[in-house]
Every structure is written in C-alpha cells, then in structure tokens.
Write an enzyme that holds these catalytic residues in place. Structure first.
Site, PDB file in Angstrom:
ATOM      1  N   LYS A  43       0.849  -1.207   0.000  1.00 16.32           N
ATOM      2  CA  LYS A  43       0.000   0.000   0.000  1.00 16.32           C
ATOM      3  C   LYS A  43       0.873   1.240   0.000  1.00 16.32           C
ATOM      4  CE  LYS A  43       0.810   1.192   4.533  1.00 16.32           C
ATOM      5  NZ  LYS A  43       1.680   2.276   4.957  1.00 16.32           N
ATOM      6  N   PRO A  83       9.686  -4.479  -0.161  1.00 13.37           N
ATOM      7  CA  PRO A  83      10.777  -4.192   0.775  1.00 13.37           C
ATOM      8  C   PRO A  83      10.268  -4.140   2.222  1.00 13.37           C
ATOM      9  CG  PRO A  83      10.832  -2.659  -1.079  1.00 13.37           C
ATOM     10  CD  PRO A  83       9.557  -3.444  -1.197  1.00 13.37           C
ATOM     11  N   VAL A  84      11.118  -4.613   3.139  1.00 13.36           N
ATOM     12  CA  VAL A  84      10.724  -4.739   4.550  1.00 13.36           C
ATOM     13  C   VAL A  84      10.975  -3.420   5.299  1.00 13.36           C
ATOM     14  CG1 VAL A  84      11.190  -6.032   6.685  1.00 13.36           C
ATOM     15  CG2 VAL A  84      11.228  -7.200   4.475  1.00 13.36           C
ATOM     16  N   ALA A 137       9.530  -0.573   5.273  1.00 13.07           N
ATOM     17  CA  ALA A 137       9.606   0.524   4.314  1.00 13.07           C
ATOM     18  C   ALA A 137       8.335   1.365   4.292  1.00 13.07           C
ATOM     19  CB  ALA A 137       9.882  -0.037   2.921  1.00 13.07           C
ATOM     20  N   GLY A 138       7.363   1.065   5.180  1.00 17.97           N
ATOM     21  CA  GLY A 138       6.101   1.816   5.153  1.00 17.97           C
ATOM     22  C   GLY A 138       5.162   1.329   4.061  1.00 17.97           C
ATOM     23  N   ALA A 195       3.802  -1.769   4.241  1.00 14.31           N
ATOM     24  CA  ALA A 195       2.926  -2.726   4.934  1.00 14.31           C
ATOM     25  C   ALA A 195       3.051  -4.155   4.407  1.00 14.31           C
ATOM     26  CB  ALA A 195       1.467  -2.256   4.894  1.00 14.31           C
ATOM     27  N   GLY A 202       4.411  -6.837   5.782  1.00 11.54           N
ATOM     28  CA  GLY A 202       4.020  -7.844   6.779  1.00 11.54           C
ATOM     29  C   GLY A 202       2.509  -7.876   6.955  1.00 11.54           C
ATOM     30  N   SER A 203       1.889  -6.690   6.959  1.00  8.30           N
ATOM     31  CA  SER A 203       0.431  -6.614   7.179  1.00  8.30           C
ATOM     32  C   SER A 203      -0.339  -7.247   6.024  1.00  8.30           C
ATOM     33  CB  SER A 203      -0.005  -5.152   7.313  1.00  8.30           C
ATOM     34  OG  SER A 203       0.653  -4.552   8.389  1.00  8.30           O
ATOM     35  N   ASP A 261      -2.641  -2.015  10.094  1.00 13.24           N
ATOM     36  CA  ASP A 261      -2.920  -1.947   8.650  1.00 13.24           C
ATOM     37  C   ASP A 261      -3.592  -3.218   8.109  1.00 13.24           C
ATOM     38  OD1 ASP A 261      -1.686   0.502   8.525  1.00 13.24           O
ATOM     39  OD2 ASP A 261       0.239  -0.289   7.833  1.00 13.24           O
TER      40      ASP A 261
HETATM   41  P1  ATP Z   1       3.897  -1.038   8.870  1.00 15.68           P
HETATM   42  O1  ATP Z   1       2.779  -1.934   8.428  1.00 15.68           O
HETATM   43  O2  ATP Z   1       4.031  -1.018  10.374  1.00 15.68           O
HETATM   44  O3  ATP Z   1       3.922   0.315   8.224  1.00 15.68           O
HETATM   45  P2  ATP Z   1       6.259  -1.623   7.349  1.00 15.68           P
HETATM   46  O4  ATP Z   1       5.590  -1.684   6.043  1.00 15.68           O
HETATM   47  O5  ATP Z   1       7.107  -0.425   7.593  1.00 15.68           O
HETATM   48  O6  ATP Z   1       5.220  -1.799   8.501  1.00 15.68           O
HETATM   49  P3  ATP Z   1       6.928  -4.425   7.266  1.00 15.68           P
HETATM   50  O7  ATP Z   1       7.598  -4.729   5.981  1.00 15.68           O
HETATM   51  O8  ATP Z   1       5.530  -4.862   7.459  1.00 15.68           O
HETATM   52  O9  ATP Z   1       7.134  -2.886   7.595  1.00 15.68           O
HETATM   53  O10 ATP Z   1       7.867  -5.061   8.422  1.00 15.68           O
HETATM   54  C1  ATP Z   1       7.790  -4.654   9.768  1.00 15.68           C
HETATM   55  C2  ATP Z   1       8.460  -5.745  10.619  1.00 15.68           C
HETATM   56  O11 ATP Z   1       7.643  -6.902  10.607  1.00 15.68           O
HETATM   57  C3  ATP Z   1       9.825  -6.155  10.083  1.00 15.68           C
HETATM   58  O12 ATP Z   1      10.816  -5.648  10.903  1.00 15.68           O
HETATM   59  C4  ATP Z   1       9.811  -7.689  10.087  1.00 15.68           C
HETATM   60  O13 ATP Z   1      10.799  -8.207  10.946  1.00 15.68           O
HETATM   61  C5  ATP Z   1       8.436  -8.085  10.640  1.00 15.68           C
HETATM   62  N1  ATP Z   1       7.726  -9.096   9.808  1.00 15.68           N
HETATM   63  C6  ATP Z   1       7.016 -10.115  10.265  1.00 15.68           C
HETATM   64  N2  ATP Z   1       6.450 -10.814   9.275  1.00 15.68           N
HETATM   65  C7  ATP Z   1       6.794 -10.232   8.130  1.00 15.68           C
HETATM   66  C8  ATP Z   1       6.504 -10.493   6.761  1.00 15.68           C
HETATM   67  N3  ATP Z   1       5.727 -11.505   6.380  1.00 15.68           N
HETATM   68  N4  ATP Z   1       7.024  -9.649   5.835  1.00 15.68           N
HETATM   69  C9  ATP Z   1       7.789  -8.592   6.234  1.00 15.68           C
HETATM   70  N5  ATP Z   1       8.109  -8.322   7.506  1.00 15.68           N
HETATM   71  C10 ATP Z   1       7.617  -9.117   8.469  1.00 15.68           C
END
Ligand code: ATP
Length: 299
Positions: free
Chosen positions: A21, A109-110, A112-113, A115, A117-118, A151
């Site tokens: 997203k 990318p992890v 990175a905002g 989402a 994981g979500s 999210d």
């Molecule tokens: P947010 O939804 O809080 O904005 P984000 O997009 O910045 O998060 P994500 O890529 O969702 O970040 O990763 C946040 C943390 O979740 C990471 O540090 C990672 O260790 C953990 N994580 C757990 N499961 C997953 C997954 N399936 N994919 C990515 N990261 C994961």
C-alpha cells in the site's frame, strides 16, 4: 487481493497476490491511552506485491518457507512472521486442527512503510479461512486482523482505496480512479514504525483529506499531487537523512511531488504515463538506486 484456487499434486492449493500500500495522505491527530496514535490516512493498494501459496498439511502444523531474490535476513522465518501469527490466531479462534504449508515469495521491501508484513498477514487470514472452510463473517476476520496490526484490516477488506481512521483499523472505502502510474523507491535500510511514531509531532491544525479525494476523483492529478501529505515525513527524515536525499533525487525526475509512504522509508511519485514511469525507474536504477519499481495504483 487476487486469489487463484487449483487442485495441485498435494491437494487443494491457493495462490494469492498480496499487494503493498501507499499512504497518499497521513495526518497524526492525537495520542491515545493505549499507546497508539489517532490517524486519518488515505491508503491505496499498488501493483507491487508478495505472492503466497497455501497447501493443506495432514497435521495441525504451520510450515512457512520464505523465498526471494534479495536479502531475506530481515524477514523472520519462524513464529514471529506475521504469516505464522495470522495462521495460529485463526487456529486458536476457531479451534480447527487443520494445518498448512505456506510459501511466501517476498518482493515488498521490509520496514519501508509499504505494509509488507500486514498484507501477508491479511492474505493468510483470508486464504486459510477459505482453505480450511471456516466461513468466518467479514466482521470476525476484521477483528482478528486488528489484533495482528493496524494496517491488516485494510487489506482484509479487499478494497483498493480507503480512508482509514482510529489507529488505522476503521476502514471507509472510497472510489478513486485507479491505475495511475507510480514510481516507488527506497533508500538502503528501513525504519521501525514504533520509533517514528514515538518521535512524531501532532498536527496543530490538522489538514483534511477531502480536497485530495475530490481532486483524484475528478482526475485533476497535478492538483492532487500538490495535496499529497504525510505528517510523519519530517520525523522520519530526522531519523534517517537518506529519505530527504531520496526525495530531492526524485523531485528532479518527471514525477509529481514525491512523498514518503507511511512511516518510511520508501518514497513514491505519481507519473503522467506508464512508459515514463518505467523509463524513470530504469534511469534511477542506472544512477545506483537499488530498490526502485514502476507500478500502478490499485490492483
Ligand atoms: P507497517 O505496516 O508497520 O507500516 P512496514 O511496512 O514499515 O510496517 P513491514 O515490511 O511490514 O514494515 O515489516 C515490519 C516488521 O515486521 C519487520 O521488521 C519484520 O521483521 C516483521 N515481519 C514479520 N512478518 C513479516 C513479513 N511476512 N514480511 C515482512 N516483515 C515481516
């Protein structure tokens, strides 16, 4: 999210694309008693996605394998992965003794905002509800989603665009013209969402998301791009100066008003054509930016 079901050699199998997203607008309205922040944000899915494959296990075990071209060291492969947490939560909530083998191809990318994981967690709830024939009500899936992360409910709703309020879990779908070209880039390294929120400032006079929605809905893209807003960006830039450098770099490209998404570190710019978006992404990669993709809003 797109869900394809087929009968594979190991039984019924589901393959699902889990979209990332972008926050086209994000205002932090206040601090809450539960430690979260009160938000108003416009979330839109993008074509950048992870892919997950779900196959039933003969035991209650949840087995996850992560695949990907890049560095997977930031993605937990065990019980901390949101995919495993979502599957276990569903088992606990329903008492089912069915298990699953899950393959996750990571492209988003992890930290990175975006989402990543979500969206993986939401996809797991929706896909296993179907694979395990649980038939949970949408409200039940949404309340499980909210327990996994702010999210997750947005992705469970399945809508491509929504204003999200509360801590992000109150979803108000909006109709927007989708398919707008976008370029997404990320500096090396991510930021912790919790850290960004810990340091962020509350808006003294909060902006309204409505003018942006009106501009997008009527196809006034240049006007819309001037209304893009993320009140977490100054805090994220102070914690990670590479974000400011990336924004400056992107603003010299044929992109409309680059902005950071969520709590960073990824940034994006809308573009007037898909051809130009792909050409811009290629040029940025040629200039040494490692994480750049061209895509479109909505999935
Ligand atoms: P947010 O939804 O809080 O904005 P984000 O997009 O910045 O998060 P994500 O890529 O969702 O970040 O990763 C946040 C943390 O979740 C990471 O540090 C990672 O260790 C953990 N994580 C757990 N499961 C997953 C997954 N399936 N994919 C990515 N990261 C994961």
């Amino acid at each position: 999210m797109r869900l394809d079901a087929y009968l594979g050699p190991e039984g019924p199998t589901l393959v699902v694309h889990a979209p990332a997203k972008l926050n086209l607008f994000l205002e932090v309205l206040g601090r809450r008693g539960d430690g979260f922040h009160e938000l108003e944000t416009l979330m839109v899915t993008v074509s950048l996605h992870d892919t997950l494959r779900f196959t039933e296990e003969p035991t209650p075990a949840i087995r996850l394998r992560c695949h990907g071209r890049g560095d997977l060291s930031e993605v937990p492969s065990g019980d901390d992965n949101l995919v495993v947490r979502a599957a276990r939560l569903l088992q606990e909530h329903t008492g089912t003794s069915r298990g699953a083998r899950i393959d996750l191809w990571k492209r988003i990318p992890v930290a990175a905002g975006l989402a990543g994981g979500s969206t993986d967690a939401a996809t797991t709830l929706v896909a296993l509800d179907r694979l395990w024939e649980l038939d949970l009500a949408p409200e039940e899936l949404s309340s499980l989603a909210a327990r996994l992360g702010s999210d997750v409910a947005f992705f469970v709703s399945g809508v491509p665009a929504a204003i999200c309020r509360g801590r992000g879990e109150e979803i108000h779908p909006v109709r927007l013209p989708l398919g707008l070209p976008v370029v997404i880039a990320r500096p090396s390294g991510g930021l912790s969402t919790a850290e960004v929120f810990r340091h962020c400032q509350l808006a003294a006079s909060p902006r309204s998301v409505q003018p942006l929605i009106d501009a997008l809905a009527t196809g006034r893209i240049a006007a819309a791009s001037r209304l893009l807003h993320n009140s977490l960006q100054p805090t994220a830039e102070a914690l990670k100066p590479e974000i400011q450098q990336l924004i400056t770099h992107l603003s010299h490209q044929p992109l409309l008003q680059p902005l950071m998404t969520g709590s960073g570190t990824a940034c994006f710019g809308l573009c007037v054509s898909h051809r130009l978006a792909h050409r811009t992404a290629r040029r940025l990669r040629g200039q040494g930016l490692a994480h750049v993709v061209a895509g479109r809003l909505g999935t």
